[in-house]
Enzyme design. Structure first.
Site, short mmCIF file in Angstrom:
data_model
loop_
_atom_site.label_atom_id
_atom_site.label_comp_id
_atom_site.label_asym_id
_atom_site.label_seq_id
_atom_site.Cartn_x
_atom_site.Cartn_y
_atom_site.Cartn_z
N SER A 294 0.82 -1.22 0.00
CA SER A 294 0.00 0.00 0.00
C SER A 294 0.85 1.27 0.00
O SER A 294 1.97 1.29 0.52
CB SER A 294 -0.93 0.02 1.21
OG SER A 294 -1.85 -1.04 1.16
N GLU A 295 0.28 2.31 -0.58
CA GLU A 295 0.93 3.62 -0.62
C GLU A 295 -0.06 4.69 -0.20
O GLU A 295 -1.28 4.42 -0.13
CB GLU A 295 1.45 3.89 -2.04
CG GLU A 295 2.49 2.87 -2.50
CD GLU A 295 3.06 3.14 -3.87
OE1 GLU A 295 3.95 2.38 -4.29
OE2 GLU A 295 2.62 4.11 -4.53
N ILE B 251 2.16 -0.01 6.67
CA ILE B 251 2.94 -1.24 6.55
C ILE B 251 3.09 -1.90 7.92
O ILE B 251 3.77 -1.37 8.82
CB ILE B 251 4.33 -0.97 5.95
CG1 ILE B 251 4.18 -0.23 4.62
CG2 ILE B 251 5.09 -2.27 5.78
CD1 ILE B 251 3.29 -0.93 3.61
N GLY C 248 -5.09 -14.79 1.80
CA GLY C 248 -4.96 -13.63 2.66
C GLY C 248 -6.30 -13.15 3.18
O GLY C 248 -6.44 -12.78 4.36
N GLN D 152 -34.23 -12.84 29.57
CA GLN D 152 -34.46 -13.36 28.22
C GLN D 152 -33.86 -12.46 27.14
O GLN D 152 -33.27 -12.94 26.17
CB GLN D 152 -35.95 -13.55 27.97
CG GLN D 152 -36.25 -14.21 26.62
CD GLN D 152 -37.72 -14.36 26.35
OE1 GLN D 152 -38.42 -13.35 26.21
NE2 GLN D 152 -38.21 -15.59 26.29
N GLU E 208 -6.69 -5.68 3.66
CA GLU E 208 -6.81 -6.81 2.73
C GLU E 208 -8.04 -6.65 1.83
O GLU E 208 -8.66 -7.62 1.41
CB GLU E 208 -6.87 -8.14 3.50
CG GLU E 208 -6.53 -9.37 2.67
CD GLU E 208 -5.06 -9.46 2.30
OE1 GLU E 208 -4.74 -10.07 1.28
OE2 GLU E 208 -4.22 -8.93 3.06
N GLY E 209 -8.37 -5.39 1.54
CA GLY E 209 -9.53 -5.09 0.70
C GLY E 209 -10.72 -4.75 1.56
O GLY E 209 -11.17 -5.56 2.36
#
Length: 379
Positions: free
Chosen positions: A125-126, A156, A241, A278, A364-365
């Site tokens: 990633s950037e 990172i 991943g 309950q 990861e998206g």
């Protein structure tokens, strides 16, 4: 199709659960509050083959399949997502090295990582490119027998504690995703400059950094796999991943549920345990059902990915990642509600699971990206 754990995988689960209860749970709050990287816990986890357990035995790993590795991840996150993330991510990038790296890379780095002597990171990633991997701007140019790398990486994991990184860079900038390569970069190389990001909402025991690569030079032999094939190599690991992140979410949700159940069985109001009301019993039942559903889908996704079924692997991994992460946030929120006012303070683990679970919807998206992937495969 049902994916059921084998006796060996159940033994792995029980061993990791015991490790988590003994080594992680007692110190989880301390590491979170101090934002401290759990180096000693990571080293101890390595003694139990819990660091990069997917690495083949000939390189010091446990040679676990994807489902076994996911079980390890789930149990580490169940104990504590922050420390679980630090231990589980210590081998980031090892799959790329194992599958596409030269023999010298495997022999030099993999045994160190699995033994807890070194940490790896994956630099993808950037600042302007997260989910858009194809748009990365970091470049690697040949200069004689070396690569010269320039760019900026963001978010990172292990950025300030890693000894080596797998850096994705454009080796042919004009070719978009067809011009990306993977390069092995020792973090002590001149020009590799990490800056710690410590103002995170959750998983605070996990190291996170921005990395500037300013004229970093490495030998041309540090190319992992084929030149300009890095994007395609990376695609091989997305299903696994995403299934792994789904298992993180399942672990965080299970940990939050466990804490809520314990509290419901202890806390008394109006002359009885709150777990006897309950409304609360139904809430816990809903939470438990969500956790088990997410677990089943995650295991199924791992099974397809392990079989090498690319289409179903990608579809089910995205489904698992989407469903498990969304559920984890809901379950953690419900757990905090069970605790009431006590859940809003750091004296109890509910608020920590609530904060920690949220990241699983992003990395990861994102959930939105997963929906796009699923839609592409069903329409």
């Amino acid at each position: 199709m049902a994916f059921q754990l084998t006796a060996e995988q159940e033994a792995i689960r029980d061993a990791v659960r015991e490790f988590g209860e003994n080594e992680i749970v007692p110190v989880a709050r301390e590491y979170d509050e101090q934002k401290k990287y759990p180096e000693e816990i990571r080293k101890k986890a390595a003694e139990y083959d819990l660091v990069a357990p997917n690495v083949p035995e000939e390189y010091g790993g446990a040679g676990m399949d994807l489902l076994s590795t996911i079980v390890v991840t789930e149990e580490l996150w169940r104990a504590d997502p922050g420390i679980g993330s630090a231990v589980g991510s210590a081998g980031f990038g090892t799959s790329m090295i194992t599958r596409f790296g030269d023999e010298w890379m495997k022999e030099e780095w993999l045994p160190q990582i699995t033994a807890g002597e070194a940490v790896s990171c994956s630099c993808i990633s950037e600042p302007a490119h997260g989910s858009d991997v194809a748009g990365i701007e970091t470049t690697a140019e040949r200069d004689g027998d070396e690569w010269v790398i320039d760019g900026n990486k963001m978010w990172i994991t292990n950025g300030t504690v890693a000894d080596v990184g797998v850096v994705m860079a454009k080796t042919d900038p004009g070719e978009g995703h067809k011009g990306i390569s993977a390069i092995l970069v020792p973090t002590d190389a001149d020009g590799f400059e990490p800056t710690k990001i410590d103002n995170k909402l959750g998983i605070r025991a996990s190291d996170l950094a921005e990395i500037v690569l300013d004229g970093v030079r490495v030998p041309e032999e540090n190319l992992i796999g084929e030149e300009n094939r890095g994007f395609y190599q990376l695609m091989n690991f997305f299903a696994g991943g995403r299934a792994s992140v789904a298992s993180q979410a399942v672990g965080a949700a299970q940990g939050a549920l466990d804490a809520a159940i314990d509290y419901a069985n202890e806390r008394e109001q109006f002359g009885q345990k709150i777990g006897e009301f309950q409304a609360l019993r139904h809430k816990l039942a809903d939470m438990a059902t969500k956790v088990e559903a997410a677990r089943s889908l995650t295991y199924r996704a791992a099974g397809y990915a392990e079989e090498g079924d690319r289409d179903r692997g990608m579809k089910y991994a995205s489904m698992a990642k989407l469903f498990a992460s969304e559920n984890a946030v809901e379950v953690a929120d419900d757990a905090l509600q069970v605790f009431g006012g006590s859940g809003y303070v750091t004296d109890y683990p509910a608020e920590r699971y609530y904060r920690d679970a949220r990241i699983t919807k992003i990395y990861e998206g994102t959930s939105e990206i997963q929906k796009n992937i699923i839609a592409d495969r069903i329409l």
